[in-house]
Design an enzyme around this catalytic site. Structure first.
Site, PDB file in Angstrom:
ATOM      1  N   CYS A 161       0.838  -1.194   0.000  1.00 41.62           N
ATOM      2  CA  CYS A 161       0.000   0.000   0.000  1.00 41.62           C
ATOM      3  C   CYS A 161       0.878   1.251   0.000  1.00 41.62           C
ATOM      4  O   CYS A 161       1.790   1.371   0.819  1.00 41.62           O
ATOM      5  CB  CYS A 161      -0.906  -0.026   1.233  1.00 41.62           C
ATOM      6  SG  CYS A 161      -1.709   1.534   1.613  1.00 41.62           S
ATOM      7  N   GLU A 162       0.608   2.169  -0.897  1.00 41.47           N
ATOM      8  CA  GLU A 162       1.420   3.372  -0.973  1.00 41.47           C
ATOM      9  C   GLU A 162       1.142   4.346   0.168  1.00 41.47           C
ATOM     10  O   GLU A 162       1.909   5.295   0.386  1.00 41.47           O
ATOM     11  CB  GLU A 162       1.206   4.085  -2.313  1.00 41.47           C
ATOM     12  CG  GLU A 162      -0.169   4.682  -2.512  1.00 41.47           C
ATOM     13  CD  GLU A 162      -0.296   5.383  -3.862  1.00 41.47           C
ATOM     14  OE1 GLU A 162      -1.067   6.355  -3.936  1.00 41.47           O
ATOM     15  OE2 GLU A 162       0.358   4.963  -4.828  1.00 41.47           O
ATOM     16  N   HIS A 163       0.063   4.131   0.896  1.00 44.37           N
ATOM     17  CA  HIS A 163      -0.278   5.031   1.995  1.00 44.37           C
ATOM     18  C   HIS A 163       0.432   4.675   3.299  1.00 44.37           C
ATOM     19  O   HIS A 163       0.800   5.565   4.072  1.00 44.37           O
ATOM     20  CB  HIS A 163      -1.796   5.029   2.226  1.00 44.37           C
ATOM     21  CG  HIS A 163      -2.570   5.482   1.034  1.00 44.37           C
ATOM     22  ND1 HIS A 163      -3.788   4.924   0.675  1.00 44.37           N
ATOM     23  CD2 HIS A 163      -2.307   6.421   0.098  1.00 44.37           C
ATOM     24  CE1 HIS A 163      -4.234   5.519  -0.417  1.00 44.37           C
ATOM     25  NE2 HIS A 163      -3.354   6.415  -0.788  1.00 44.37           N
ATOM     26  N   HIS A 164       0.615   3.381   3.547  1.00 39.15           N
ATOM     27  CA  HIS A 164       1.240   2.950   4.804  1.00 39.15           C
ATOM     28  C   HIS A 164       2.447   2.046   4.597  1.00 39.15           C
ATOM     29  O   HIS A 164       3.111   1.669   5.553  1.00 39.15           O
ATOM     30  CB  HIS A 164       0.211   2.217   5.681  1.00 39.15           C
ATOM     31  CG  HIS A 164      -1.017   3.023   5.968  1.00 39.15           C
ATOM     32  ND1 HIS A 164      -2.182   2.878   5.248  1.00 39.15           N
ATOM     33  CD2 HIS A 164      -1.252   3.995   6.884  1.00 39.15           C
ATOM     34  CE1 HIS A 164      -3.094   3.719   5.710  1.00 39.15           C
ATOM     35  NE2 HIS A 164      -2.563   4.417   6.691  1.00 39.15           N
ATOM     36  N   GLN A 219      -4.905  -0.483  -4.914  1.00 35.86           N
ATOM     37  CA  GLN A 219      -5.498  -1.569  -5.694  1.00 35.86           C
ATOM     38  C   GLN A 219      -6.220  -1.017  -6.926  1.00 35.86           C
ATOM     39  O   GLN A 219      -6.197  -1.629  -8.000  1.00 35.86           O
ATOM     40  CB  GLN A 219      -6.455  -2.373  -4.824  1.00 35.86           C
ATOM     41  CG  GLN A 219      -7.036  -3.601  -5.501  1.00 35.86           C
ATOM     42  CD  GLN A 219      -7.832  -4.468  -4.551  1.00 35.86           C
ATOM     43  OE1 GLN A 219      -7.535  -4.547  -3.367  1.00 35.86           O
ATOM     44  NE2 GLN A 219      -8.867  -5.119  -5.061  1.00 35.86           N
ATOM     45  N   HIS A 230      -5.924  -6.237   2.656  1.00 37.20           N
ATOM     46  CA  HIS A 230      -4.978  -5.159   2.929  1.00 37.20           C
ATOM     47  C   HIS A 230      -4.575  -5.176   4.396  1.00 37.20           C
ATOM     48  O   HIS A 230      -5.416  -5.059   5.295  1.00 37.20           O
ATOM     49  CB  HIS A 230      -5.613  -3.810   2.585  1.00 37.20           C
ATOM     50  CG  HIS A 230      -5.830  -3.626   1.111  1.00 37.20           C
ATOM     51  ND1 HIS A 230      -5.137  -2.706   0.360  1.00 37.20           N
ATOM     52  CD2 HIS A 230      -6.665  -4.267   0.240  1.00 37.20           C
ATOM     53  CE1 HIS A 230      -5.526  -2.767  -0.903  1.00 37.20           C
ATOM     54  NE2 HIS A 230      -6.460  -3.704  -0.989  1.00 37.20           N
ATOM     55  N   CYS A 266      -3.127  -2.901   5.929  1.00 41.52           N
ATOM     56  CA  CYS A 266      -3.365  -1.614   6.573  1.00 41.52           C
ATOM     57  C   CYS A 266      -4.738  -1.584   7.242  1.00 41.52           C
ATOM     58  O   CYS A 266      -5.004  -0.714   8.086  1.00 41.52           O
ATOM     59  CB  CYS A 266      -3.237  -0.471   5.572  1.00 41.52           C
ATOM     60  SG  CYS A 266      -4.352  -0.566   4.164  1.00 41.52           S
TER      61      CYS A 266
END
Length: 211
Positions: A101-104, A142, A170, A172
């Site tokens: 995940c690019e956020h976490h 995704q 996920h 996250c």
């Protein structure tokens, strides 16, 4: 950076407002960053068990994110036009993948299902799995990954239709935040005959779910 939607339907990150080339940190700088994170987490990066961890993490990152150094278009560059008149659906289902995940920057894992209706030819079946792997081994959402796979196949094959479905869990969501393990996220994107004919979508879904 902002996300933009190209005419091919591929979500891309717009470039920053500068022409300066992006410098890739050195291995030494990357290892120093890992030591900083270990210290921030509350541990001692100089203790015996963690002494070689920065080297291991940097090496692992080279494997986990090797998709940045691979070109999906090169993978799809060989198209076989002699298919004895076959023009029906081609489906490769249950392609396993692992992404982050690019956020976490924590993993999400799952399966991709890729189908298309040939127009000018077909590619080797393993190539579709390779395209999934290339995009998965990058920092991702995704939704973006789904669109990127569709766009790469569309550019290479110009098929009469493409269907891609990705289902994943996920970390996250399961390891942090709401901490709901076992939750599955499903994304789809259709082009051509799949987009225009709902019965083709039903056929795709039925074939994906049949065992």
């Amino acid at each position: 950076m902002d996300a933009i939607l190209t005419p091919a339907g591929l979500l891309q990150r717009s470039a920053p407002a500068t022409d300066a080339p992006r410098r890739r940190p050195t291995r030494e700088e990357a290892e120093a960053a890992v030591r900083t994170l270990i210290a921030w987490a509350g541990d001692d990066p100089t203790r015996e068990g963690l002494l070689d961890t920065p080297k291991r993490v940097v090496k692992a990152y080279g494997e986990l994110f090797r998709g940045y150094d691979e070109d999906p278009h090169a993978v799809l560059d060989r198209v076989f036009e002699e298919v004895s008149g076959y023009d029906d659906l081609v489906l490769v289902r249950d392609i396993p993948f692992q992404s982050h995940c690019e956020h976490h920057m924590v993993p999400f894992v799952g399966k991709a299902h890729v189908a298309y209706y040939p127009a000018e030819g077909v590619v080797g079946l393993s190539k579709l799995a390779r395209v999934v792997d290339i995009y998965a081994r990058r920092l991702q959402t995704q939704e973006t990954m789904t669109a990127q796979i569709v766009a790469a196949i569309d550019e290479a094959l110009k098929p009469r239709g493409i269907a891609v479905m990705i289902e994943a869990e996920h970390m996250c969501m399961s390891m942090r935040g709401v901490q709901k393990a076992g939750v599955s996220t499903l994304t789809t994107q259709f082009t051509g005959v799949f987009r225009d004919d709902p019965t083709e979508q039903v056929r795709f879904m039925t074939l994906v779910r049949s065992k």
